[in-house]
Design a protein around this motif. Sequence first.
Motif, PDB file in Angstrom:
ATOM      1  N   LEU A 200    -183.935  23.194  40.884  1.00 29.45           N
ATOM      2  CA  LEU A 200    -184.913  22.220  40.425  1.00 29.45           C
ATOM      3  C   LEU A 200    -184.476  21.538  39.131  1.00 29.45           C
ATOM      4  CD1 LEU A 200    -188.236  24.207  40.961  1.00 29.45           C
ATOM      5  CD2 LEU A 200    -187.568  22.119  42.166  1.00 29.45           C
ATOM      6  N   PHE A 201    -183.597  22.207  38.382  1.00 29.66           N
ATOM      7  CA  PHE A 201    -183.193  21.697  37.078  1.00 29.66           C
ATOM      8  C   PHE A 201    -181.791  21.093  37.087  1.00 29.66           C
ATOM      9  CE2 PHE A 201    -186.164  25.210  36.552  1.00 29.66           C
ATOM     10  CZ  PHE A 201    -187.180  24.572  35.855  1.00 29.66           C
ATOM     11  N   TYR A 202    -181.078  21.263  38.193  1.00 28.25           N
ATOM     12  CA  TYR A 202    -179.734  20.682  38.306  1.00 28.25           C
ATOM     13  C   TYR A 202    -179.562  20.188  39.733  1.00 28.25           C
ATOM     14  CZ  TYR A 202    -174.825  19.872  37.306  1.00 28.25           C
ATOM     15  OH  TYR A 202    -173.614  19.259  37.097  1.00 28.25           O
ATOM     16  N   THR A 203    -179.782  18.906  39.928  1.00 29.91           N
ATOM     17  CA  THR A 203    -179.741  18.297  41.246  1.00 29.91           C
ATOM     18  C   THR A 203    -178.494  17.441  41.409  1.00 29.91           C
ATOM     19  OG1 THR A 203    -180.870  16.242  40.619  1.00 29.91           O
ATOM     20  CG2 THR A 203    -182.268  18.160  41.134  1.00 29.91           C
ATOM     21  N   CYS A 204    -178.385  16.815  42.571  1.00 29.76           N
ATOM     22  CA  CYS A 204    -177.275  15.905  42.828  1.00 29.76           C
ATOM     23  C   CYS A 204    -177.250  14.772  41.803  1.00 29.76           C
ATOM     24  CB  CYS A 204    -177.370  15.343  44.244  1.00 29.76           C
ATOM     25  SG  CYS A 204    -178.973  14.567  44.628  1.00 29.76           S
ATOM     26  N   ASN A 205    -178.435  14.336  41.387  1.00 27.88           N
ATOM     27  CA  ASN A 205    -178.512  13.250  40.414  1.00 27.88           C
ATOM     28  C   ASN A 205    -178.196  13.722  38.998  1.00 27.88           C
ATOM     29  OD1 ASN A 205    -179.413  11.175  42.314  1.00 27.88           O
ATOM     30  ND2 ASN A 205    -181.254  12.426  42.469  1.00 27.88           N
ATOM     31  N   THR A 206    -178.503  14.976  38.702  1.00 28.57           N
ATOM     32  CA  THR A 206    -178.090  15.554  37.424  1.00 28.57           C
ATOM     33  C   THR A 206    -176.574  15.561  37.337  1.00 28.57           C
ATOM     34  OG1 THR A 206    -180.006  17.036  37.599  1.00 28.57           O
ATOM     35  CG2 THR A 206    -178.425  17.496  35.849  1.00 28.57           C
TER      36      THR A 206
END
Length: 227
Positions: A193-199
């Motif tokens: 939840l805190f590190y996604t593809c967009n992150t």
Amino acid sequence: MNKKLKQVFRFTGRFVLAIVLFIVVYVLFAFLLAHIPVNSNPEKSDEVTIYINSNGVHTDILVPVKNEVKDWATEIKYDQTKSNDSIMNFVAFGWGDKGFYLDTPEWSDLKASTAAKAAFYLGTSAMHTRFYNAVTEDEECVKVTISKKDYADMVKYIEDSFQLDENNHVQWIANRSYGKYDAFYEGKGKYSLFYTCNTWANNCLKAGHQKAALWTVYDKGIFYHYK
């Protein structure tokens, strides 16, 4: 109502309240931090052209297949795509949860178990690559020109996102693709939840000293800084 039942209701109520509060805080921070800029005034240069591309949910970073800094075709091979077409100018990189990538080619294929593993740091990751001959700018595809020095730092970030074998080669996930021009490789790290593809994509821009959000989990948090 007996005492035990009251306790159950009290616990359930607190649990639901905690979830609601978490969601509210998460959404609030995701919105606020996405609007805080990083590298607001990057070095101006037209030495290397890259693109930031979104499909409306997921962000890819498109870079030249080959230039003086890096020849990606030595590792991301044309013959690992169905087309085996070597007349290509750009290659896109995206990072994400491996199960989500491989088992969810369409949103209709999404399973609750896949989403849960991705959200709660339970899966593994993969790199998705796609070759392009030409790229068209639009609302979800932004052209950015950067220096070779900044691009070299971006290359290092992308390279470090691949899981390598004992011979320090990228690990192709054979015969898995969405179309004719893409391929999957084993990745480093875990989605959450805190590190996604967009992150990941946002951090790639940070690594290359380009405009980015302080932190974002959604694509609009990146594109906000390129309006």
